[in-house]
Write an enzyme that holds these catalytic residues in place. Structure first.
Site, mmCIF file in Angstrom:
data_model
loop_
_atom_site.group_PDB
_atom_site.id
_atom_site.type_symbol
_atom_site.label_atom_id
_atom_site.label_comp_id
_atom_site.label_asym_id
_atom_site.label_seq_id
_atom_site.Cartn_x
_atom_site.Cartn_y
_atom_site.Cartn_z
ATOM 1 N N HIS A 1 -38.131 17.563 1.997
ATOM 2 C CA HIS A 1 -38.751 18.481 1.032
ATOM 3 C C HIS A 1 -38.269 19.925 1.221
ATOM 4 O O HIS A 1 -38.348 20.725 0.302
ATOM 5 C CB HIS A 1 -40.276 18.399 1.114
ATOM 6 C CG HIS A 1 -40.827 17.186 0.410
ATOM 7 N ND1 HIS A 1 -41.046 17.155 -0.946
ATOM 8 C CD2 HIS A 1 -41.166 15.964 0.876
ATOM 9 C CE1 HIS A 1 -41.510 15.953 -1.282
ATOM 10 N NE2 HIS A 1 -41.582 15.215 -0.199
ATOM 11 N N GLU B 1 -41.729 4.726 0.875
ATOM 12 C CA GLU B 1 -42.378 5.770 0.083
ATOM 13 C C GLU B 1 -41.994 5.570 -1.381
ATOM 14 O O GLU B 1 -41.017 6.154 -1.852
ATOM 15 C CB GLU B 1 -41.959 7.175 0.554
ATOM 16 C CG GLU B 1 -42.487 7.541 1.931
ATOM 17 C CD GLU B 1 -42.437 9.054 2.203
ATOM 18 O OE1 GLU B 1 -41.951 9.812 1.330
ATOM 19 O OE2 GLU B 1 -42.881 9.453 3.289
HETATM 20 ZN ZN LIG Z 1 -41.899 13.175 -0.350
#
Ligand SMILES: [Zn+2]
Length: 216
Positions: A137, A188
């Protein structure tokens, strides 16, 4: 005599040599093409993981606040940032999804600074968050997405649409279910990474992770 003979033979030799070289070139071209699928690996793609961390002062250029841009997706907050290229690609992708009657995508996270990741890491149980510098991120080139009020994003038709179409807009699912041994991160379904259309298409077609694609 020998001198005259050489005068006549030489052009033939040159022609044969040229033909041989051309043949080798063509053969090499096809062998190379079949090995790489005609794809040149994009070495400029930024890899971030436990063994390839970013420095504390790394901040991507051209971050934009999604809330202030035209967007065909929802936002869980008004302060989610991505690089401009990533935003443009995401906007195109979710506009296409909307045209296909796939609605309700909500982006919940984008760029996260080193300092913010340090807070997240400190607040999390061991193993649940990346160390500061090790979160993708921080690149500003990925986002987390979901559909509000569903049990699991991976059970939705919106998830299926992304799995089929994301590569056309330059995105890959970064942490697939069967690849946690390579990525170091468990499944994820919500995390998408921008790598550009060529690389995303190749990575998706060959069922690779970014680590495998870059050979790291
Ligand atoms: Zn993420």
């Amino acid at each position: 005599m020998a001198k005259r003979k050489r005068v006549y033979v030489t052009p033939v030799s040159v022609t044969l040599l040229a033909l041989a070289l051309a043949g080798m070139f063509v053969l090499g071209f096809f062998v190379g093409k079949s090995m790489s699928g005609g794809h040149k690996v994009d070495r400029s793609i930024l890899l971030v993981n436990e063994t390839h961390p970013l420095s504390r002062d790394y901040v991507p250029e051209n971050l934009v606040n999604l809330y202030e841009k035209r967007h065909s997706f929802r936002l869980s907050r008004s302060d989610i940032y991505l690089t401009y290229d990533t935003y443009l690609a995401a906007q195109q992708m979710f506009a296409a999804a909307e045209s296909a009657n796939m609605n309700g995508y909500t982006i919940t996270s984008g760029y996260r600074s080193y300092e913010r990741q340090a807070e997240v890491y400190a607040e999390s149980k061991p193993g649940y968050a990346q160390k500061p510098g090790c979160s993708e991120h921080q690149t500003g080139r990925c986002f987390d997405v979901t559909v509000e009020n569903v049990g699991g994003f991976e059970t939705t038709p919106q998830y299926d649409w992304l799995r089929l179409n994301a590569h056309k807009y330059g995105f890959i699912q970064r942490y697939p279910a069967n690849k946690s041994g390579i990525t170091g991160i468990s499944y994820e379904p919500w995390h998408y990474r921008y790598v550009g259309v060529d690389a995303a298409t190749y990575i998706t077609a060959h069922d690779l992770t970014l680590e495998e694609y870059l050979g790291k």
